[in-house]
Design a protein around this motif. Structure first.
Motif, PDB file in Angstrom:
ATOM      1  N   LYS A  43       0.802  -1.235   0.000  1.00  0.00           N
ATOM      2  CA  LYS A  43       0.000   0.000   0.000  1.00  0.00           C
ATOM      3  C   LYS A  43       0.829   1.278   0.000  1.00  0.00           C
ATOM      4  O   LYS A  43       0.420   2.246  -0.636  1.00  0.00           O
ATOM      5  N   THR A  61       0.238   7.139   7.207  1.00  0.00           N
ATOM      6  CA  THR A  61      -0.106   7.326   8.628  1.00  0.00           C
ATOM      7  C   THR A  61       0.658   6.356   9.537  1.00  0.00           C
ATOM      8  O   THR A  61       0.857   6.636  10.711  1.00  0.00           O
ATOM      9  N   GLY A  62       1.101   5.228   8.973  1.00  0.00           N
ATOM     10  CA  GLY A  62       1.900   4.285   9.764  1.00  0.00           C
ATOM     11  C   GLY A  62       3.169   4.965  10.260  1.00  0.00           C
ATOM     12  O   GLY A  62       3.653   4.682  11.363  1.00  0.00           O
ATOM     13  N   TYR A  65       2.593   6.569  13.618  1.00  0.00           N
ATOM     14  CA  TYR A  65       2.608   5.615  14.741  1.00  0.00           C
ATOM     15  C   TYR A  65       4.040   5.151  15.017  1.00  0.00           C
ATOM     16  O   TYR A  65       4.423   4.914  16.157  1.00  0.00           O
ATOM     17  N   ARG A  66       4.817   5.037  13.949  1.00  0.00           N
ATOM     18  CA  ARG A  66       6.217   4.629  14.118  1.00  0.00           C
ATOM     19  C   ARG A  66       7.008   5.708  14.860  1.00  0.00           C
ATOM     20  O   ARG A  66       7.851   5.396  15.708  1.00  0.00           O
ATOM     21  N   VAL A 122       5.806  -1.343  17.338  1.00  0.00           N
ATOM     22  CA  VAL A 122       4.798  -0.360  16.907  1.00  0.00           C
ATOM     23  C   VAL A 122       3.338  -0.814  17.086  1.00  0.00           C
ATOM     24  O   VAL A 122       2.476  -0.015  17.470  1.00  0.00           O
ATOM     25  N   SER A 123       3.044  -2.082  16.869  1.00  0.00           N
ATOM     26  CA  SER A 123       1.642  -2.516  16.992  1.00  0.00           C
ATOM     27  C   SER A 123       1.119  -2.322  18.404  1.00  0.00           C
ATOM     28  O   SER A 123      -0.043  -1.962  18.607  1.00  0.00           O
ATOM     29  N   ALA A 126       0.441   1.350  18.774  1.00  0.00           N
ATOM     30  CA  ALA A 126      -0.683   1.805  17.935  1.00  0.00           C
ATOM     31  C   ALA A 126      -2.036   1.372  18.490  1.00  0.00           C
ATOM     32  O   ALA A 126      -3.067   1.881  18.064  1.00  0.00           O
ATOM     33  N   ARG A 132      -3.986   6.704  19.518  1.00  0.00           N
ATOM     34  CA  ARG A 132      -4.879   6.729  18.349  1.00  0.00           C
ATOM     35  C   ARG A 132      -5.637   8.050  18.272  1.00  0.00           C
ATOM     36  O   ARG A 132      -5.796   8.624  17.208  1.00  0.00           O
ATOM     37  N   GLY A 153      -3.140   3.590   5.518  1.00  0.00           N
ATOM     38  CA  GLY A 153      -2.943   3.108   6.880  1.00  0.00           C
ATOM     39  C   GLY A 153      -3.765   1.868   7.150  1.00  0.00           C
ATOM     40  O   GLY A 153      -3.836   0.949   6.316  1.00  0.00           O
ATOM     41  N   ARG A 154      -4.389   1.840   8.329  1.00  0.00           N
ATOM     42  CA  ARG A 154      -5.190   0.665   8.728  1.00  0.00           C
ATOM     43  C   ARG A 154      -6.650   1.034   8.971  1.00  0.00           C
ATOM     44  O   ARG A 154      -7.526   0.189   8.907  1.00  0.00           O
ATOM     45  N   ASP A 155      -6.879   2.317   9.319  1.00  0.00           N
ATOM     46  CA  ASP A 155      -8.226   2.744   9.732  1.00  0.00           C
ATOM     47  C   ASP A 155      -8.670   3.984   8.969  1.00  0.00           C
ATOM     48  O   ASP A 155      -9.460   4.769   9.466  1.00  0.00           O
ATOM     49  N   ARG A 181       8.594  -7.866   2.498  1.00  0.00           N
ATOM     50  CA  ARG A 181       9.184  -7.120   3.617  1.00  0.00           C
ATOM     51  C   ARG A 181      10.632  -7.528   3.868  1.00  0.00           C
ATOM     52  O   ARG A 181      11.490  -6.682   4.115  1.00  0.00           O
ATOM     53  N   ARG A 204       1.861  -8.951  13.993  1.00  0.00           N
ATOM     54  CA  ARG A 204       1.340  -7.593  13.811  1.00  0.00           C
ATOM     55  C   ARG A 204      -0.064  -7.626  13.231  1.00  0.00           C
ATOM     56  O   ARG A 204      -0.932  -6.856  13.638  1.00  0.00           O
ATOM     57  N   ASP A 208      -3.098  -5.859  15.092  1.00  0.00           N
ATOM     58  CA  ASP A 208      -3.790  -4.779  14.360  1.00  0.00           C
ATOM     59  C   ASP A 208      -5.263  -5.119  14.136  1.00  0.00           C
ATOM     60  O   ASP A 208      -6.115  -4.233  14.125  1.00  0.00           O
ATOM     61  N   ARG A 211      -7.321  -5.461  17.969  1.00  0.00           N
ATOM     62  CA  ARG A 211      -7.390  -4.381  18.967  1.00  0.00           C
ATOM     63  C   ARG A 211      -8.799  -3.795  19.001  1.00  0.00           C
ATOM     64  O   ARG A 211      -9.537  -3.832  18.002  1.00  0.00           O
TER      65      ARG A 211
HETATM   66  O1   DC Z   1       2.084   0.555   7.743  1.00  0.00           O
HETATM   67  P1   DC Z   1       3.146   0.392   8.825  1.00  0.00           P
HETATM   68  O2   DC Z   1       3.773  -0.961   8.861  1.00  0.00           O
HETATM   69  O3   DC Z   1       4.187   1.471   8.755  1.00  0.00           O
HETATM   70  O4   DC Z   1       2.345   0.597  10.191  1.00  0.00           O
HETATM   71  C1   DC Z   1       2.988   0.553  11.430  1.00  0.00           C
HETATM   72  C2   DC Z   1       2.016   0.149  12.526  1.00  0.00           C
HETATM   73  O5   DC Z   1       1.101   1.206  12.770  1.00  0.00           O
HETATM   74  C3   DC Z   1       1.191  -1.106  12.277  1.00  0.00           C
HETATM   75  O6   DC Z   1       1.353  -1.995  13.361  1.00  0.00           O
HETATM   76  C4   DC Z   1      -0.218  -0.674  12.249  1.00  0.00           C
HETATM   77  C5   DC Z   1      -0.213   0.708  12.825  1.00  0.00           C
HETATM   78  N1   DC Z   1      -1.095   1.619  12.104  1.00  0.00           N
HETATM   79  C6   DC Z   1      -2.350   1.815  12.604  1.00  0.00           C
HETATM   80  O7   DC Z   1      -2.719   1.203  13.606  1.00  0.00           O
HETATM   81  N2   DC Z   1      -3.192   2.691  11.991  1.00  0.00           N
HETATM   82  C7   DC Z   1      -2.811   3.340  10.893  1.00  0.00           C
HETATM   83  N3   DC Z   1      -3.642   4.204  10.299  1.00  0.00           N
HETATM   84  C8   DC Z   1      -1.519   3.124  10.348  1.00  0.00           C
HETATM   85  C9   DC Z   1      -0.688   2.235  10.971  1.00  0.00           C
END
Ligand code: DC
Length: 248
Positions: A43, A61-62, A65-66, A122-123, A126, A132, A153-155, A181, A204, A208, A211
């Protein structure tokens, strides 16, 4: 130390960057594109490329969080110490620039946030509600201030930009994601075995998606793209075609 006004500066920067763009600006003025998916789904690369082709901003957006994870690690703050986490969050000024650079408290941490220690932690960071809240608020401010944006991102589709007209969820099989990866890490001179990467990504994914706050999930109205056997260019084309169709 910088003041929280840096956030406003970030917003201005987005506006300025977007306004400086040529006539494509009016064509793309409603372009809000959400791209979600698990680690290794492609992505980030796809989102960056889609944004470049459409001449709009791109936000990973990750990376935010990083960055906060890096801060907690450096301060030896245990994520279970919620009071300390909140305190550190208040003191942190994060800027994410349209080109992808991440500035934390005035320091460029773009490379540091990709370290293996950050990957591993990171998870857990996050999933903290206070983290958040702060990240989502800042991401929503950036999205609102942008004329056109690809945010990944994820959300993003579920929480950050639920009103986005274009929503995508990229996925791929776990072995393929782990392969991508570990290759990425090796290319950066950070050799990490396929087996280790496989187990780290699997864990992870679990954190993710399980949660309680904004878990990784496919929201209604989202186009799912399985990238397992697709090239980056093929995925980019699928997204651009769909965005163009939806615009008509
Ligand atoms: O995409 P990434 O691997 O850089 O994301 C790092 C961590 O951040 C991953 O464990 C999920 C979390 N994350 C999240 O919870 N919400 C987001 N919008 C983006 C990433």
């Amino acid at each position: 130390m910088k003041s929280p006004e840096a956030l406003i500066l970030t917003k201005k920067r987005y506006l300025t960057d977007d306004l400086e763009k040529d006539s494509e600006m009016s064509i793309n003025s409603q372009l809000k594109i959400a791209i979600d998916g698990p680690a290794g789904s492609g992505k980030s690369t796809v989102a960056r490329e889609v944004a470049a082709r459409l001449n709009i901003a791109y936000i990973d957006t990750g990376a935010m969080y990083r960055a906060i994870t890096l801060k907690l690690l450096r301060r030896r703050c245990d994520p279970v110490d919620h009071g300390r986490v909140e305190e550190l969050l208040k003191q942190t000024v994060l800027e994410v620039l349209p080109g992808g650079r991440v500035i934390m408290d005035g320091e460029d941490v773009t490379a540091a946030i990709r370290a293996p220690e950050v990957n591993a932690a990171v998870s857990r960071v996050a999933e903290l509600p206070a983290v958040r809240r702060k990240m989502v608020q800042q991401q929503q401010e950036i999205a609102a201030a942008s004329a056109g944006i690809v945010m990944e991102g994820r959300d993003i589709a579920s929480t950050v930009m639920p009103q986005a007209p274009h929503k995508f969820y990229l996925d791929a099989s776990l072995p393929v994601r782990a392969q991508r990866r570990s290759q990425e890490q090796q290319d950066k001179g950070l050799p990490l075995s396929y087996e280790n990467t496989f187990h780290e990504i699997k864990e992870r994914d679990r954190i993710d998606s399980e949660r309680s706050h904004s878990p990784l999930a496919i929201t209604p109205g989202t186009a799912v793209i399985d990238t397992t056997s697709l090239t980056i260019e093929e995925v980019v084309q699928l997204i651009l075609q769909r965005v163009n169709r939806q615009k008509d």
